[in-house]
Motif scaffolding. Structure first.
Motif, PDB file in Angstrom:
ATOM      1  N   UNK A   1      27.581 -24.718 -45.319  1.00 44.84           N
ATOM      2  CA  UNK A   1      26.613 -24.528 -46.400  1.00 44.84           C
ATOM      3  C   UNK A   1      25.520 -25.594 -46.299  1.00 44.84           C
ATOM      4  N   UNK A   2      24.272 -25.166 -46.486  1.00 43.44           N
ATOM      5  CA  UNK A   2      23.138 -26.072 -46.442  1.00 43.44           C
ATOM      6  C   UNK A   2      22.496 -26.209 -45.069  1.00 43.44           C
ATOM      7  N   UNK A   3      23.156 -25.719 -44.045  1.00 47.55           N
ATOM      8  CA  UNK A   3      22.619 -25.805 -42.689  1.00 47.55           C
ATOM      9  C   UNK A   3      21.360 -24.955 -42.581  1.00 47.55           C
ATOM     10  N   UNK A   4      20.358 -25.469 -41.863  1.00 47.74           N
ATOM     11  CA  UNK A   4      19.107 -24.730 -41.674  1.00 47.74           C
ATOM     12  C   UNK A   4      19.190 -23.871 -40.425  1.00 47.74           C
ATOM     13  N   UNK A   5      18.498 -22.732 -40.462  1.00 47.89           N
ATOM     14  CA  UNK A   5      18.434 -21.826 -39.324  1.00 47.89           C
ATOM     15  C   UNK A   5      17.112 -21.076 -39.347  1.00 47.89           C
TER      16      UNK A   5
ATOM     17  N   UNK B   1      21.724 -21.799 -44.970  1.00 42.98           N
ATOM     18  CA  UNK B   1      23.011 -21.163 -45.252  1.00 42.98           C
ATOM     19  C   UNK B   1      23.355 -21.406 -46.724  1.00 42.98           C
ATOM     20  N   UNK B   2      23.559 -20.327 -47.470  1.00 42.65           N
ATOM     21  CA  UNK B   2      23.890 -20.436 -48.892  1.00 42.65           C
ATOM     22  C   UNK B   2      25.397 -20.568 -49.095  1.00 42.65           C
ATOM     23  N   UNK B   3      26.196 -19.792 -48.341  1.00 44.33           N
ATOM     24  CA  UNK B   3      27.649 -19.859 -48.455  1.00 44.33           C
ATOM     25  C   UNK B   3      28.274 -19.264 -47.195  1.00 44.33           C
ATOM     26  N   UNK B   4      29.529 -19.615 -46.947  1.00 43.29           N
ATOM     27  CA  UNK B   4      30.239 -19.171 -45.757  1.00 43.29           C
ATOM     28  C   UNK B   4      31.581 -18.566 -46.159  1.00 43.29           C
ATOM     29  N   UNK B   5      31.864 -17.375 -45.617  1.00 44.65           N
ATOM     30  CA  UNK B   5      33.167 -16.697 -45.754  1.00 44.65           C
ATOM     31  C   UNK B   5      33.622 -16.609 -47.207  1.00 44.65           C
ATOM     32  N   UNK B   6      34.797 -17.159 -47.513  1.00 47.63           N
ATOM     33  CA  UNK B   6      35.367 -16.999 -48.857  1.00 47.63           C
ATOM     34  C   UNK B   6      34.671 -17.832 -49.924  1.00 47.63           C
ATOM     35  N   UNK B   7      33.666 -18.638 -49.562  1.00 44.38           N
ATOM     36  CA  UNK B   7      32.849 -19.350 -50.552  1.00 44.38           C
ATOM     37  C   UNK B   7      31.809 -18.413 -51.165  1.00 44.38           C
TER      38      UNK B   7
ATOM     39  N   UNK C   1      30.040 -10.481 -49.052  1.00 46.22           N
ATOM     40  CA  UNK C   1      30.284 -11.196 -47.804  1.00 46.22           C
ATOM     41  C   UNK C   1      31.780 -11.250 -47.528  1.00 46.22           C
ATOM     42  N   UNK C   2      32.152 -10.883 -46.313  1.00 48.47           N
ATOM     43  CA  UNK C   2      33.564 -10.897 -45.913  1.00 48.47           C
ATOM     44  C   UNK C   2      33.883 -12.178 -45.156  1.00 48.47           C
ATOM     45  N   UNK C   3      35.165 -12.400 -44.850  1.00 46.93           N
ATOM     46  CA  UNK C   3      35.611 -13.662 -44.241  1.00 46.93           C
ATOM     47  C   UNK C   3      34.993 -13.944 -42.878  1.00 46.93           C
ATOM     48  N   UNK C   4      34.473 -12.946 -42.203  1.00 47.83           N
ATOM     49  CA  UNK C   4      33.847 -13.134 -40.898  1.00 47.83           C
ATOM     50  C   UNK C   4      32.329 -13.309 -40.998  1.00 47.83           C
ATOM     51  N   UNK C   5      31.807 -13.435 -42.222  1.00 48.97           N
ATOM     52  CA  UNK C   5      30.360 -13.461 -42.434  1.00 48.97           C
ATOM     53  C   UNK C   5      29.915 -14.694 -43.214  1.00 48.97           C
TER      54      UNK C   5
END
Length: 186
Positions: free
Chosen positions: A119-123, A149-155, A161-165
C-alpha cells in the motif's frame, strides 16, 4: 515492451505486455465476452464465455495503432487460466504470437515477482486507451504516472478485489485493459 491488441471479433482495442519474444499477457476480458449485458462486473455472478479464436487478435508494437493489417503480428493461440470461468480474480490471458518478435523491435518486460506489492507504492499505467469517457484518443500508447497502490489482496473490499489482485487510487480508460502497472524500478 507494451503492445496494442486489436480484437477483430469485437472491433475494440486492449493493451498487453510482451513477456517473451512470442508471448503477451493481457486481460481475459480482452479475449472473452462476459455473461452480462449491463457492462458492470458482479463478483460471484459475472463469468467469462470461452475466448474467441486466436485469428481474431492482432498485436502491434507501434506507438500509434496502424489502421491496416501492416504493422501487426498475428496470434496463433489464446491461453486462459485453467480455473473456473468466474471473472473476479481470473482476468488474465496469454496470447501466443505466430512469430517471435525481433529484439530490435521490442524487448520483453520482466515481471516483478521478487518482492510484494505494498500500500502506498507508486506506479505508472501504460496503455492504448481513450483519454476520456467518450473514447477520444484511443489507439495511441500513453503513460500515466504518479498513481498509487490503495490496497492489496484482503486489505481491499472483497466485493471488488480478490486475493490475487490489488487496487490503485485511480482508474484507467477503456482500451488500457490488460496493460502493465510499471513500478518505480521499471
Amino acid at each position: 515492451n507494451i503492445v496494442g491488441i486489436y480484437a477483430n471479433n469485437i472491433g475494440g482495442i486492449c493493451t498487453g505486455s510482451l513477456l517473451t519474444p512470442n508471448m503477451v499477457l493481457t486481460a481475459r476480458h480482452c479475449v472473452s465476452e462476459i455473461n452480462n449485458s449491463q457492462g458492470s462486473v458482479e463478483c460471484g455472478v459475472t463469468q467469462f464465455y470461452p475466448p474467441a479464436d486466436a485469428n481474431q487478435y492482432y498485436v502491434t508494437f507501434e506507438t500509434q495503432m496502424p489502421q491496416s493489417q501492416i504493422g501487426y503480428v498475428a496470434v496463433k493461440e489464446v491461453v486462459t487460466l485453467p480455473v473456473d470461468s468466474k471473472f473476479c480474480g481470473n482476468d488474465q490471458a496469454i496470447l501466443i504470437l505466430e512469430e517471435n518478435v525481433d529484439p530490435s523491435v521490442a524487448l520483453p518486460l520482466v515481471p516483478r515477482v521478487d518482492e510484494p506489492i505494498v500500500k502506498g507504492e507508486k506506479y505508472s499505467a501504460v496503455g492504448y486507451g481513450a483519454t476520456n469517457g467518450s473514447g477520444s484518443g484511443a489507439g495511441t500508447r500513453r503513460r500515466r504516472d504518479e498513481l498509487q497502490i490503495q490496497c492489496v489482496a484482503d486489505q481491499c473490499p472483497s466485493a471488488y478485489v480478490k486475493e490475487t489482485e490489488w487496487m490503485g487510487n485511480e482508474g484507467v480508460c477503456q482500451g488500457d485493459s490488460g496493460g502493465p502497472a510499471i513500478d518505480q524500478h521499471g
